[in-house]
Enzyme design. Structure first.
Site, PDB file in Angstrom:
ATOM      1  N   SER A 321     -13.210  -5.520   1.843  1.00 43.59           N
ATOM      2  CA  SER A 321     -12.271  -5.567   0.725  1.00 43.59           C
ATOM      3  C   SER A 321     -11.848  -4.163   0.315  1.00 43.59           C
ATOM      4  CB  SER A 321     -12.915  -6.284  -0.466  1.00 43.59           C
ATOM      5  OG  SER A 321     -12.092  -6.193  -1.620  1.00 43.59           O
ATOM      6  N   TRP A 324      -9.476  -2.948   2.860  1.00 44.46           N
ATOM      7  CA  TRP A 324      -8.181  -3.625   2.713  1.00 44.46           C
ATOM      8  C   TRP A 324      -7.282  -2.855   1.752  1.00 44.46           C
ATOM      9  CZ3 TRP A 324      -5.642  -5.575  -1.564  1.00 44.46           C
ATOM     10  CH2 TRP A 324      -4.540  -6.403  -1.316  1.00 44.46           C
ATOM     11  N   HIS A 325      -7.893  -2.257   0.717  1.00 43.41           N
ATOM     12  CA  HIS A 325      -7.101  -1.543  -0.276  1.00 43.41           C
ATOM     13  C   HIS A 325      -6.542  -0.232   0.252  1.00 43.41           C
ATOM     14  CE1 HIS A 325      -9.018  -4.361  -3.094  1.00 43.41           C
ATOM     15  NE2 HIS A 325      -8.002  -4.088  -3.883  1.00 43.41           N
ATOM     16  N   GLY A 326      -7.158   0.354   1.252  1.00 42.68           N
ATOM     17  CA  GLY A 326      -6.611   1.597   1.770  1.00 42.68           C
ATOM     18  C   GLY A 326      -7.519   2.248   2.786  1.00 42.68           C
ATOM     19  N   PHE A 490      -0.732  -0.821  -0.996  1.00 36.82           N
ATOM     20  CA  PHE A 490      -1.674  -1.591  -0.198  1.00 36.82           C
ATOM     21  C   PHE A 490      -0.965  -2.643   0.646  1.00 36.82           C
ATOM     22  CE2 PHE A 490      -4.219  -0.720  -4.206  1.00 36.82           C
ATOM     23  CZ  PHE A 490      -4.596   0.522  -3.760  1.00 36.82           C
TER      24      PHE A 490
END
Length: 490
Positions: A321, A324-326, A490
């Protein structure tokens, strides 16, 4: 095209007018064209990437719907996953993993292949529409959803402009039936949607963008502001900034969809009123946390396996997770912190219950919840430091200096320090505090139902006084420089 721009102020009413003015058979086409225009306003070439994703997933879903068993469907599942996740990797993660592999090889004194860096601009919203499309494909593969046969309707599901670039991440089973229905102009829905959009705009331009004036100078140059009080102020400012920014976007998206007759799932539910980190994740970015739960955590075994593996599943999900954000170590650290919070919370639950009984907190549920809310807020706010910091070393520096300078600081000195900071960077602390207080008060009053439903239940005079007051606050306190939403990256 940003929701808080003049471009959108012209675009959205035009779409609404055309949508309800056209015969029903042309409305899906209008929304599809409007959605692609909306997306192409950032970078037209990347609409081709969106179209390619749509074509491949439509084909994969259609082919799977013609096959009787999961085994026969599996090649098309793998084709879709490889395409979607491969695209995401190339555009978002290739350079990160390339650099990490080079650093690892250098640290181990091993030869490393000289891989070229890709100078690709990250397509806006690619993580959101990729996950939405992947969720659809997995649902079709599992037999939970019938594949959509109408290509235009499926393309609209992937590209629908209100939630295209920053969610909520919708499910095919929720949205596709709505696209099949004919929506008539409904006064109550339009008013409700506009009210939600106004509240979202307030949270963005009055709360989030004003708090950014406090947070950005410190996070962008933390070594120029080593004083603990300023670092704590910046961390608190960003804690409320990201909530105002992201939940404000969600409210604008849900409101725009509601005006057109569509319902999006709730994405935020007063997350800073959570009394535990697990509860926080049931209230924050609900569409993403539920996506990871349904499509990653449960397939890994969830909590049905032994404790050690369940804890490993939690950590893995939150590390992914974070990624996923960066593509940055800061996001991995943020995800790892939350994974660690959840592992400790799960492991310590029996001990917490025994301790609450022992010290008498079990007999005072409100006090216990209040203490839980305070601890949870501190943990979440601390983790946001890693999310916002530009580098891991900046996050570590801020952490090391959070408590510095407090013991030798008198009240007068603290006031002078904050006043000097305020005058130098021009944000008015009182206005920032007022905007946050207003946001939290309205959401607290609507904690048992949505704030918009709470407002709708008030008498006519109260409602319209609120509308006028909110409009004036937006006009006089809003920062209208078309600042991009945080989650667009994102």
């Amino acid at each position: 095209m940003l929701f808080n721009s003049l471009h959108f102020l012209v675009f959205f009413p035009a779409v609404v007018g055309l949508y309800f003015g056209l015969p029903p058979r042309w409305r899906e086409l209008l929304l599809l064209l409007a959605s692609y225009y909306f997306y192409m306003s950032w970078r037209a070439a990347y609409a081709l990437l969106l179209l390619a994703t749509t074509l491949l997933d439509y084909y994969s879903g259609y082919r799977m719907s013609q096959l009787p068993s999961k085994r026969a469907r599996r090649p098309y599942l793998y084709l879709s996953l490889a395409s979607n996740l491969g695209t995401l990797f190339i555009f978002k993660y290739f350079n990160f993993f390339r650099a990490a592999a080079g650093q690892l090889a250098s640290g181990l004194h091993l030869p490393a292949a000289a891989l070229p860096a890709f100078g690709l601009l990250l397509p806006v919203g690619v993580s959101f529409y990729t996950f939405q499309s992947v969720g659809y494909i997995i649902d079709v593969y599992q037999g939970r959803l019938e594949a959509e046969r109408n290509f235009g309707r499926f393309a609209l599901f992937v590209a629908f402009f209100p939630q295209l670039v920053a969610g909520p991440i919708e499910r095919g089973g929720h949205m596709l039936p709505q696209f099949r229905r004919t929506h008539e102009l409904d006064y109550a829905r339009v008013v409700s949607g506009l009210r939600l959009m106004a509240w979202g705009l307030f949270k963005k331009v009055v709360v989030a963008d004003r708090l950014a004036l406090l947070a950005n100078p410190v996070f962008n140059n933390p070594r120029q502001h080593p004083e603990g009080p300023l670092l704590v102020l910046a961390a608190l400012a960003f804690t409320f900034q990201i909530y105002g920014d992201f939940s404000g976007y969600t409210d604008l998206a849900r409101g725009a969809a509601r005006v057109l007759g569509f319902d999006f799932n709730l994405n935020f539910r007063q997350p800073y009123l959570s009394a535990s980190v697990p509860e926080f994740w049931r209230r924050w970015h609900i569409s993403l946390s539920s996506w990871f739960r349904d499509y990653l955590y449960i397939p890994l075994g969830g909590s049905r396996v032994g404790p050690a593996r369940a804890y490993g599943n939690l950590l893995a999900v939150f590390l992914i997770s974070g990624l996923w954000h960066g593509a940055n170590w800061t996001f991995l650290a943020w995800g790892g912190l939350h994974g660690l919070y959840l592992v400790i919370s799960t492991w310590a639950r029996p001990g917490r219950e025994r301790l609450a009984q022992l010290i008498g907190l079990a007999a005072h549920p409100r006090l216990r919840r209040g203490l839980g809310m305070m601890v949870t807020f501190i943990l979440v706010a601390y983790a946001w430091i890693f999310f916002r910091a530009n580098t891991l070393s900046d996050a570590v520096f801020i952490t090391e200096h959070l408590l510095s300078g407090w013991s030798s600081l008198t009240g007068r000195q603290l006031g002078i320090l904050l006043l000097d900071f305020s005058q130098h960077y021009r944000p008015e602390l009182a206005l920032a505090a007022f905007s946050v207080f207003t946001m939290l008060l309205v959401e607290y009053l609507g904690r048992h139902r949505s704030p918009q439903a709470w407002v709708a239940a008030q008498p006519f005079a109260v409602r319209w006084s609120g509308y006028v007051g909110l409009t004036l606050l937006i006009l006089y306190l809003g920062i209208f420089n078309s600042t991009s939403f945080i989650y667009f990256q994102f």
